[in-house]
Design a protein around this motif. Structure first.
Motif, PDB file in Angstrom:
ATOM      1  N   LYS A  29      48.281  26.138  42.884  1.00 47.59           N
ATOM      2  CA  LYS A  29      47.901  24.752  42.664  1.00 47.59           C
ATOM      3  C   LYS A  29      46.388  24.641  42.637  1.00 47.59           C
ATOM      4  CE  LYS A  29      51.951  22.598  44.609  1.00 47.59           C
ATOM      5  NZ  LYS A  29      52.479  21.562  45.460  1.00 47.59           N
ATOM      6  N   SER A  30      45.897  23.811  41.745  1.00 48.09           N
ATOM      7  CA  SER A  30      44.478  23.473  41.712  1.00 48.09           C
ATOM      8  C   SER A  30      44.392  21.967  41.597  1.00 48.09           C
ATOM      9  CB  SER A  30      43.784  24.153  40.526  1.00 48.09           C
ATOM     10  OG  SER A  30      44.056  23.453  39.342  1.00 48.09           O
ATOM     11  N   ALA A  31      43.186  21.470  41.580  1.00 46.55           N
ATOM     12  CA  ALA A  31      43.006  20.035  41.444  1.00 46.55           C
ATOM     13  C   ALA A  31      43.441  19.548  40.069  1.00 46.55           C
ATOM     14  CB  ALA A  31      41.540  19.672  41.675  1.00 46.55           C
ATOM     15  N   LEU A  32      43.521  20.460  39.109  1.00 53.04           N
ATOM     16  CA  LEU A  32      43.800  20.040  37.750  1.00 53.04           C
ATOM     17  C   LEU A  32      45.216  20.326  37.277  1.00 53.04           C
ATOM     18  CD1 LEU A  32      40.472  21.166  36.057  1.00 53.04           C
ATOM     19  CD2 LEU A  32      41.095  18.899  36.890  1.00 53.04           C
ATOM     20  N   TYR A  33      45.807  21.445  37.674  1.00 55.55           N
ATOM     21  CA  TYR A  33      47.111  21.796  37.153  1.00 55.55           C
ATOM     22  C   TYR A  33      47.795  22.816  38.047  1.00 55.55           C
ATOM     23  CZ  TYR A  33      43.523  24.712  35.098  1.00 55.55           C
ATOM     24  OH  TYR A  33      42.406  25.468  34.909  1.00 55.55           O
ATOM     25  N   THR A  34      49.079  23.000  37.823  1.00 55.75           N
ATOM     26  CA  THR A  34      49.867  23.956  38.591  1.00 55.75           C
ATOM     27  C   THR A  34      50.541  24.929  37.627  1.00 55.75           C
ATOM     28  OG1 THR A  34      50.318  22.265  40.240  1.00 55.75           O
ATOM     29  CG2 THR A  34      51.751  24.181  40.245  1.00 55.75           C
ATOM     30  N   PHE A  35      50.400  26.216  37.893  1.00 59.42           N
ATOM     31  CA  PHE A  35      51.044  27.239  37.077  1.00 59.42           C
ATOM     32  C   PHE A  35      51.618  28.300  37.990  1.00 59.42           C
ATOM     33  CE2 PHE A  35      47.699  25.753  34.104  1.00 59.42           C
ATOM     34  CZ  PHE A  35      48.539  25.242  33.147  1.00 59.42           C
ATOM     35  N   ASN A  36      52.496  29.132  37.435  1.00 53.03           N
ATOM     36  CA  ASN A  36      53.120  30.176  38.227  1.00 53.03           C
ATOM     37  C   ASN A  36      52.118  31.218  38.695  1.00 53.03           C
ATOM     38  OD1 ASN A  36      55.602  28.965  38.014  1.00 53.03           O
ATOM     39  ND2 ASN A  36      56.026  29.924  36.071  1.00 53.03           N
ATOM     40  N   SER A  37      51.284  31.742  37.800  1.00 45.31           N
ATOM     41  CA  SER A  37      50.268  32.713  38.177  1.00 45.31           C
ATOM     42  C   SER A  37      49.304  32.914  37.029  1.00 45.31           C
ATOM     43  CB  SER A  37      50.902  34.055  38.554  1.00 45.31           C
ATOM     44  OG  SER A  37      51.367  34.702  37.388  1.00 45.31           O
ATOM     45  N   MET A  38      48.140  33.471  37.350  1.00 45.53           N
ATOM     46  CA  MET A  38      47.147  33.744  36.325  1.00 45.53           C
ATOM     47  C   MET A  38      47.684  34.766  35.325  1.00 45.53           C
ATOM     48  SD  MET A  38      43.257  35.084  36.762  1.00 45.53           S
ATOM     49  CE  MET A  38      42.256  33.629  36.664  1.00 45.53           C
ATOM     50  N   SER A  39      48.411  35.773  35.814  1.00 39.21           N
ATOM     51  CA  SER A  39      48.946  36.790  34.908  1.00 39.21           C
ATOM     52  C   SER A  39      49.952  36.187  33.936  1.00 39.21           C
ATOM     53  CB  SER A  39      49.559  37.952  35.684  1.00 39.21           C
ATOM     54  OG  SER A  39      50.660  37.514  36.439  1.00 39.21           O
ATOM     55  N   THR A  40      50.712  35.178  34.371  1.00 38.71           N
ATOM     56  CA  THR A  40      51.646  34.498  33.483  1.00 38.71           C
ATOM     57  C   THR A  40      50.894  33.823  32.346  1.00 38.71           C
ATOM     58  OG1 THR A  40      53.190  34.090  35.294  1.00 38.71           O
ATOM     59  CG2 THR A  40      53.413  32.687  33.353  1.00 38.71           C
ATOM     60  N   ILE A  41      49.784  33.201  32.661  1.00 32.53           N
ATOM     61  CA  ILE A  41      48.988  32.517  31.638  1.00 32.53           C
ATOM     62  C   ILE A  41      48.369  33.528  30.686  1.00 32.53           C
ATOM     63  CG2 ILE A  41      46.992  31.036  31.223  1.00 32.53           C
ATOM     64  CD1 ILE A  41      47.692  29.672  33.919  1.00 32.53           C
ATOM     65  N   ILE A  42      47.862  34.620  31.203  1.00 34.25           N
ATOM     66  CA  ILE A  42      47.264  35.650  30.347  1.00 34.25           C
ATOM     67  C   ILE A  42      48.322  36.231  29.411  1.00 34.25           C
ATOM     68  CG2 ILE A  42      46.177  37.941  30.348  1.00 34.25           C
ATOM     69  CD1 ILE A  42      44.717  36.963  32.958  1.00 34.25           C
ATOM     70  N   GLU A  43      49.522  36.483  29.911  1.00 32.83           N
ATOM     71  CA  GLU A  43      50.608  36.979  29.051  1.00 32.83           C
ATOM     72  C   GLU A  43      50.967  35.941  27.983  1.00 32.83           C
ATOM     73  OE1 GLU A  43      51.985  40.035  28.797  1.00 32.83           O
ATOM     74  OE2 GLU A  43      50.376  40.559  30.198  1.00 32.83           O
ATOM     75  N   PHE A  44      50.974  34.682  28.359  1.00 33.39           N
ATOM     76  CA  PHE A  44      51.265  33.607  27.402  1.00 33.39           C
ATOM     77  C   PHE A  44      50.204  33.573  26.303  1.00 33.39           C
ATOM     78  CE2 PHE A  44      50.873  29.047  26.182  1.00 33.39           C
ATOM     79  CZ  PHE A  44      52.102  28.910  25.555  1.00 33.39           C
ATOM     80  N   ILE A  45      48.946  33.680  26.685  1.00 29.89           N
ATOM     81  CA  ILE A  45      47.855  33.694  25.702  1.00 29.89           C
ATOM     82  C   ILE A  45      48.036  34.860  24.734  1.00 29.89           C
ATOM     83  CG2 ILE A  45      45.356  34.025  25.399  1.00 29.89           C
ATOM     84  CD1 ILE A  45      45.063  32.521  28.157  1.00 29.89           C
ATOM     85  N   LYS A  46      48.380  36.026  25.257  1.00 28.43           N
ATOM     86  CA  LYS A  46      48.620  37.192  24.399  1.00 28.43           C
ATOM     87  C   LYS A  46      49.782  36.930  23.438  1.00 28.43           C
ATOM     88  CE  LYS A  46      46.913  40.711  27.600  1.00 28.43           C
ATOM     89  NZ  LYS A  46      47.301  41.822  28.493  1.00 28.43           N
ATOM     90  N   LYS A  47      50.793  36.240  23.922  1.00 26.10           N
ATOM     91  CA  LYS A  47      51.984  35.962  23.114  1.00 26.10           C
ATOM     92  C   LYS A  47      51.684  35.024  21.944  1.00 26.10           C
ATOM     93  CE  LYS A  47      56.456  33.623  23.447  1.00 26.10           C
ATOM     94  NZ  LYS A  47      57.376  32.901  24.325  1.00 26.10           N
ATOM     95  N   ILE A  48      50.821  34.023  22.162  1.00 20.00           N
ATOM     96  CA  ILE A  48      50.641  32.986  21.140  1.00 20.00           C
ATOM     97  C   ILE A  48      49.359  33.088  20.331  1.00 20.00           C
ATOM     98  CG2 ILE A  48      52.063  31.370  22.467  1.00 20.00           C
ATOM     99  CD1 ILE A  48      49.400  29.800  23.027  1.00 20.00           C
ATOM    100  N   ASN A  49      48.360  33.847  20.773  1.00 16.13           N
ATOM    101  CA  ASN A  49      47.038  33.740  20.145  1.00 16.13           C
ATOM    102  C   ASN A  49      47.030  34.079  18.660  1.00 16.13           C
ATOM    103  OD1 ASN A  49      45.432  36.397  19.597  1.00 16.13           O
ATOM    104  ND2 ASN A  49      46.456  36.777  21.544  1.00 16.13           N
ATOM    105  N   HIS A  50      47.803  35.053  18.221  1.00 16.11           N
ATOM    106  CA  HIS A  50      47.801  35.408  16.790  1.00 16.11           C
ATOM    107  C   HIS A  50      48.396  34.281  15.943  1.00 16.11           C
ATOM    108  CE1 HIS A  50      46.308  39.387  17.578  1.00 16.11           C
ATOM    109  NE2 HIS A  50      47.273  39.586  18.463  1.00 16.11           N
TER     110      HIS A  50
END
Length: 166
Positions: free
Chosen positions: A4-25
């Motif tokens: 949790k942060s003041a701005l948003y809640t996510f499962n983990s930083m690695s989850t977000i990095i994997e998501f970025i890799k999945k969609i960036n192209h």
């Protein structure tokens, strides 16, 4: 356990990095020759879909929370969503667009922006930086969350998303 942060809640930083890799192209392809910044689109997808973990993204390839209107000829689904009215968060059931693939969802998101003149009028397609484009989205009424622009800029910076604008 969610972070949790003041701005948003996510499962983990690695989850977000994997998501970025999945969609960036696919994001870069969708943004090509449109004057849309891939960094902004990636940040919006992270925020709007909880890094691809929302039911709307997982089951319907709608990573941006694009709602259905009477003009939409495709499939729709109804979900409970948070909207802000006069700065107050409320939950309401809304119709959302459903897409057969991520590629279709990203392509329709670009088309949605191009055909809705408010995005052109408010400078989304003439912005010279991702930060300026984020503010243009806000001015155009893209989201009801009063902190939407702050959240997007924070994501762009935290995950160095400008690298995808090159």
């Amino acid at each position: 356990m969610p972070i949790k942060s003041a701005l948003y809640t996510f499962n983990s930083m690695s989850t977000i990095i994997e998501f970025i890799k999945k969609i960036n192209h696919e994001v870069k392809k969708s943004c090509a020759n449109t004057r849309l910044f891939p960094s902004v689109m990636i940040a919006q997808a992270i925020l709007e879909s909880n890094a691809g973990k929302s039911k709307l993204a997982m089951l319907h390839n709608n990573y941006f929370g694009i709602k259905s209107t009477k003009m939409w000829a495709g499939n729709s689904v109804h979900y409970l969503t948070t909207e802000y009215q006069n700065g107050i968060a409320i939950k309401i059931k809304q119709p959302f667009r459903s897409y057969p693939s991520m590629k279709d969802g990203f392509a329709d998101r670009v088309k949605f922006l191009q055909v809705n003149k408010r995005y052109t009028v408010h400078g989304v397609f003439t912005s010279i930086s991702p930060e300026e484009q984020v503010l243009a989205f806000l001015k155009a009424g893209y989201a009801t969350d009063p902190n939407y622009a702050i959240k997007l800029v924070a994501l762009i910076r935290k995950y160095d998303l400008k690298q995808f604008d090159l």
